[in-house]
Design an enzyme around this catalytic site. Sequence first.
Site, PDB file in Angstrom:
ATOM      1  N   LYS A 215      -2.378 -12.635 -18.978  1.00 14.28           N
ATOM      2  CA  LYS A 215      -0.206 -12.149 -18.525  1.00 14.28           C
ATOM      3  C   LYS A 215      -0.002 -13.129 -19.145  1.00 14.28           C
ATOM      4  CE  LYS A 215       2.719  -9.599 -17.455  1.00 14.28           C
ATOM      5  NZ  LYS A 215       3.537  -8.749 -17.967  1.00 14.28           N
TER       6      LYS A 215
ATOM      7  N   ASP B 144      -0.615  -5.686 -18.972  1.00 17.86           N
ATOM      8  CA  ASP B 144      -0.283  -4.410 -18.433  1.00 17.86           C
ATOM      9  C   ASP B 144      -0.828  -3.409 -19.483  1.00 17.86           C
ATOM     10  OD1 ASP B 144       1.121  -5.929 -20.187  1.00 17.86           O
ATOM     11  OD2 ASP B 144       3.243  -5.598 -19.313  1.00 17.86           O
TER      12      ASP B 144
ATOM     13  N   TYR C  45      -7.438 -15.082  -5.468  1.00 16.05           N
ATOM     14  CA  TYR C  45      -7.893 -14.476  -4.450  1.00 16.05           C
ATOM     15  C   TYR C  45      -8.448 -15.686  -3.578  1.00 16.05           C
ATOM     16  CZ  TYR C  45      -9.590  -9.457  -5.314  1.00 16.05           C
ATOM     17  OH  TYR C  45      -9.448  -8.143  -5.411  1.00 16.05           O
TER      18      TYR C  45
ATOM     19  N   ASP D 167      -9.947  -6.760 -11.344  1.00 17.16           N
ATOM     20  CA  ASP D 167     -10.462  -6.038 -10.211  1.00 17.16           C
ATOM     21  C   ASP D 167     -10.010  -4.798 -10.141  1.00 17.16           C
ATOM     22  OD1 ASP D 167     -10.459  -5.302  -7.016  1.00 17.16           O
ATOM     23  OD2 ASP D 167      -8.556  -5.389  -6.638  1.00 17.16           O
TER      24      ASP D 167
ATOM     25  N   ASP E 246     -11.353  -0.469 -11.640  1.00 19.29           N
ATOM     26  CA  ASP E 246     -11.468   0.407 -10.768  1.00 19.29           C
ATOM     27  C   ASP E 246     -11.054   1.825 -11.726  1.00 19.29           C
ATOM     28  OD1 ASP E 246     -11.982  -0.129  -8.766  1.00 19.29           O
ATOM     29  OD2 ASP E 246     -10.845   0.256  -7.212  1.00 19.29           O
TER      30      ASP E 246
HETATM   31  C1  IPM Z   1     -14.168  -4.908  -5.012  1.00 15.19           C
HETATM   32  C2  IPM Z   1     -13.395  -4.778  -4.432  1.00 15.19           C
HETATM   33  C3  IPM Z   1     -13.438  -6.439  -3.961  1.00 15.19           C
HETATM   34  C4  IPM Z   1     -12.931  -6.939  -4.209  1.00 15.19           C
HETATM   35  C5  IPM Z   1     -12.637  -5.938  -1.627  1.00 15.19           C
HETATM   36  C6  IPM Z   1     -13.614  -5.236  -1.327  1.00 15.19           C
HETATM   37  C7  IPM Z   1     -12.912  -7.477  -1.358  1.00 15.19           C
HETATM   38  O1  IPM Z   1     -12.478  -4.115  -4.609  1.00 15.19           O
HETATM   39  O2  IPM Z   1     -15.335  -5.282  -5.681  1.00 15.19           O
HETATM   40  O3  IPM Z   1     -13.802  -4.404  -6.374  1.00 15.19           O
HETATM   41  O4  IPM Z   1     -11.023  -6.577  -4.016  1.00 15.19           O
HETATM   42  O5  IPM Z   1     -13.025  -8.034  -5.150  1.00 15.19           O
HETATM   43 MG    MG Z   2     -12.082  -3.300  -6.143  1.00 19.86          MG
END
Ligand code: IPM
Ligand code: MG
Length: 360
Positions: A192, A224, A141, A248, A252
Amino acid sequence: MTKKIAVLPGDGIGTEIVAEAIKVLDFINSDMALDLEFEYGLIGGAAYDEYATPFPEQSLALAKAADAVILGAVGGYKWEALDISVRPEKGLLGLRSELQLFANLRPAILYPQLADASTLKPEVVAGLDIMIVRELTGGIYFGQPRGIRVLDNGERQGYNTLVYSESEIRRIAHSAFQIAQKRSRRLCSVDKANVLECTELWRQVMIETGKQYPDVELSHMYVDNAAMQLVRAPKQFDVMVTTNMFGDILSDTAAMLTGSIGMLPSASLDANNKGMYEPIHGSAPDIAGKGIANPLATILSAAMMLRYTFDCSDAAERIEAAVNCALDANNRTADIYSTGMQKVSTVQMGDAVISALRGN
Ligand code: IPM
Ligand code: MG
């Protein structure tokens, strides 16, 4: 002592969900005399519209002067065509980086009331309680060099750099081991290392640091496989620690195990537990302004703030219990709605949490 909180609602549903979290904090503040003080600022697209930058100096100064930050979400269709250097996301990333919030805690807890909302079978997710510790200020990042360049042959080439120094890995390792010590003493580091040298070093430093925590059982998993295991048998995990980008993605996935990304809070901490608290979901421009977003992730983030930065576990627990009560009373925003439940708006969900707080 006054506890100063910078409030940065951001864009899209950010303003709607933050309003509910502040409503809950206002209530608990007067009920428990916590001495919380709020000051508002702009971040992301909202800041860009006002100051032509997603990360204005005023907001950075506000965040630096505060003891904690509550953030909603950033981004939206309106700003998608902007140059990447002034996109709303840069405001969020700038804040994380400037405040050195390297330890991102993303708990994925399944509320029993929502077992049906998960797309996975109830027996796979029942009782789920995972903590993902995501490195937040390094890795791909932030790595340099980065950009899009034109090669000699005229072809464009995009490039980013995955880089971690030993000290960056070590400090997130310490955070993760210490969190594991307070839970079931199992830590899974996700990398990884079979392909990327950078994460080969990640694994080495995890092992080295682990020697100082002999009471924690450290395991390693390739990303993975971890992605697969998270949907196959998520309850094998307790604390997971991983890089910025893997975290990240995996957070999710973990969020959906719990039924909705609208339920997951997060804390981003610096070395002194100063923190920024935000839901893990985004600004959801598709539903912004409709008053239907789920405010619970932000309300639960406010609870995390009381626990981690202000050491007010009793207040945090009251909010968490009130969220439970609101769900018990069948209140459901659209994202967690199922037949037979009561469909409520963002504001009504906030009200339900407050009425539960009143009752306890
Ligand atoms: C998160 C979001 C952010 C990230 C974005 C909005 C920059 O997806 O906080 O997970 O990728 O960190
Ligand atoms: Mg995110």
